[in-house]
Design a protein around this motif. Structure first.
Motif, mmCIF file in Angstrom:
data_model
loop_
_atom_site.group_PDB
_atom_site.id
_atom_site.type_symbol
_atom_site.label_atom_id
_atom_site.label_comp_id
_atom_site.label_asym_id
_atom_site.label_seq_id
_atom_site.Cartn_x
_atom_site.Cartn_y
_atom_site.Cartn_z
ATOM 1 N N ARG A 73 45.358 5.798 146.333
ATOM 2 C CA ARG A 73 46.124 5.152 147.394
ATOM 3 C C ARG A 73 45.468 3.817 147.737
ATOM 4 N NH1 ARG A 73 48.563 9.128 145.831
ATOM 5 N NH2 ARG A 73 49.351 10.840 147.118
ATOM 6 N N ASP A 99 50.002 6.415 144.029
ATOM 7 C CA ASP A 99 50.234 6.852 142.656
ATOM 8 C C ASP A 99 50.547 8.346 142.635
ATOM 9 O OD1 ASP A 99 50.276 7.080 139.885
ATOM 10 O OD2 ASP A 99 48.106 7.413 139.764
ATOM 11 N N HIS A 100 51.653 8.715 141.952
ATOM 12 C CA HIS A 100 52.034 10.128 141.836
ATOM 13 C C HIS A 100 52.019 10.604 140.378
ATOM 14 C CE1 HIS A 100 53.292 10.554 146.055
ATOM 15 N NE2 HIS A 100 53.677 9.293 145.949
ATOM 16 N N THR A 114 55.028 5.340 144.739
ATOM 17 C CA THR A 114 55.871 5.107 145.910
ATOM 18 C C THR A 114 55.206 4.060 146.789
ATOM 19 O OG1 THR A 114 54.810 6.891 147.172
ATOM 20 C CG2 THR A 114 56.785 7.465 145.903
ATOM 21 N N GLY A 151 48.079 11.993 139.781
ATOM 22 C CA GLY A 151 47.897 10.815 140.613
ATOM 23 C C GLY A 151 46.875 11.079 141.696
ATOM 24 N N TRP A 190 61.288 6.703 148.344
ATOM 25 C CA TRP A 190 60.575 7.861 147.822
ATOM 26 C C TRP A 190 60.938 8.101 146.371
ATOM 27 C CZ3 TRP A 190 56.283 9.435 149.378
ATOM 28 C CH2 TRP A 190 55.781 10.708 149.104
ATOM 29 N N LEU A 191 60.458 9.167 145.796
ATOM 30 C CA LEU A 191 60.654 9.462 144.381
ATOM 31 C C LEU A 191 62.134 9.617 144.057
ATOM 32 C CD1 LEU A 191 57.809 12.110 144.183
ATOM 33 C CD2 LEU A 191 57.661 9.732 143.461
#
Length: 333
Positions: A294, A316-317, A324, A291, A78-79
């Motif tokens: 997906r 995409d975030h 992620t 973002g 994760w981030l």
């Protein structure tokens, strides 16, 4: 076919006109990390998903439509280097009922303790650990309608202090006569929680202006209670059969208690029930969202009487947070 596409378009067009953002005001944010790589690659449009036990995260009503017992494990880096893991197993009980157990965890790893006096670190290290354990049951009441619910124990731990509570997920799924599927669910409906632990124990001087009294009284800091991020989801999906392949289009509308409302759309193309390609966009119309794209795919095959499934998703975030990845392994038995 025309009717199903019109209904899907109507759902997408139902973006909220107004909502108040309350980001950062709830407890248990890790509960909003969607575990399934197959659905994450489609923009997390899971309100009508019924493919496996992980679908119950999005809508517990999916448990009623399980064709057999199955299990799944998902991992995500994760981030900010945080690890997220999710495991679930669903056991078929009779012809129309499934009981499921799920465990999700998030771990920050070790973090240096820094203070204003020692900004480079005190030499101590702490971690943040989140845990949720759920027990769910779902039943298919007719050939078109199913419902389910999941009860969860939720705990967040920061160094030597923690908070815990109980939450409920519930949902329904209905298949329309012309094959389109409707679904609705509510997640994380529970009791507010507050932190307590040895990190909140202090020594206190009741009256600093008085000399000679006890200026080293044992005391504790009392933290506020915070609600869980309650999440309402409603969606629709439309399967389109094309020879040996199938295209499924879906859209979900979200109304969270701690953020503005949004829409997600996605699709999956599957050939011969062996390989799948997926794409989607999450959080359309989300206020200050970043973002949203997906992508992903999956492969499935049968070995020695077991159905194996491997799925991958990239999400995409935005430019600040990056992307992620999720990996999911499923087993049907």
């Amino acid at each position: 076919m025309t009717r199903t596409l019109l209904l899907l378009a109507a759902l997408v067009a139902a973006a909220p006109l107004s909502a108040q953002t309350k980001t950062g005001t709830t407890f248990g944010q890790f509960l909003q990390i969607e575990p399934s790589a197959a659905l994450a690659a489609q923009g997390n449009v899971g309100a009508t998903a019924r493919t496996d036990v992980m679908s119950a995260y999005y809508n517990p009503g999916a448990l009623g439509f399980q064709t057999g017992s199955n299990a799944g494990f998902s991992h995500s880096s994760w981030l900010a280097g945080i690890d997220y893991n999710y495991a679930a197993v669903g056991l078929k009980m009779g012809s129309a009922t499934t009981v499921a157990l799920s465990v999700s965890s998030l771990s920050s790893g070790d973090i240096d303790v820094r203070t204003a006096e020692q900004p480079l670190g005190t030499g101590e290290r702490y971690s943040v650990e989140d845990l949720a354990i759920g027990i769910g049951v779902g039943r298919q009441f007719t050939d078109r309608f199913g419902a389910g619910a999941t009860v969860k124990y939720v705990q967040e731990t920061i160094w030597r202090s923690s908070a815990q509570t109980i939450a409920l997920d519930a949902g329904v799924i209905y298949e329309l006569p012309f094959q389109a599927v409707l679904g609705a669910s509510i997640s994380n409906f529970g009791v507010p929680a507050s932190f307590d632990g040895t990190d909140l124990r202090i020594r206190y001087d009741q009256d600093p202006d008085v000399f000679g009294d006890n200026d080293n009284l044992p005391a504790a800091l009392v933290t506020e209670e915070y609600a869980l991020p309650v999440f309402f989801r409603v969606g629709m999906s439309v399967p389109v059969r094309m020879g040996d392949s199938q295209l499924t289009l879906a859209a979900d509308a979200y109304q969270p208690s701690d953020n503005s409302n949004s829409i997600s759309v996605g699709g999956e193309w599957t050939y011969a029930n062996l390989i799948s390609a997926r794409a989607g966009y999450q959080d359309l119309f989300l206020e200050d969202g970043e973002g949203g794209l997906r992508l992903g795919g999956g492969v499935a095959y049968r070995v020695s009487g077991f159905d194996l499934q491997f799925d991958y998703a990239w999400a995409d975030h935005g430019s600040r947070l990056g992307a992620t990845q999720r990996f999911t392994l499923g087993l049907g038995f």
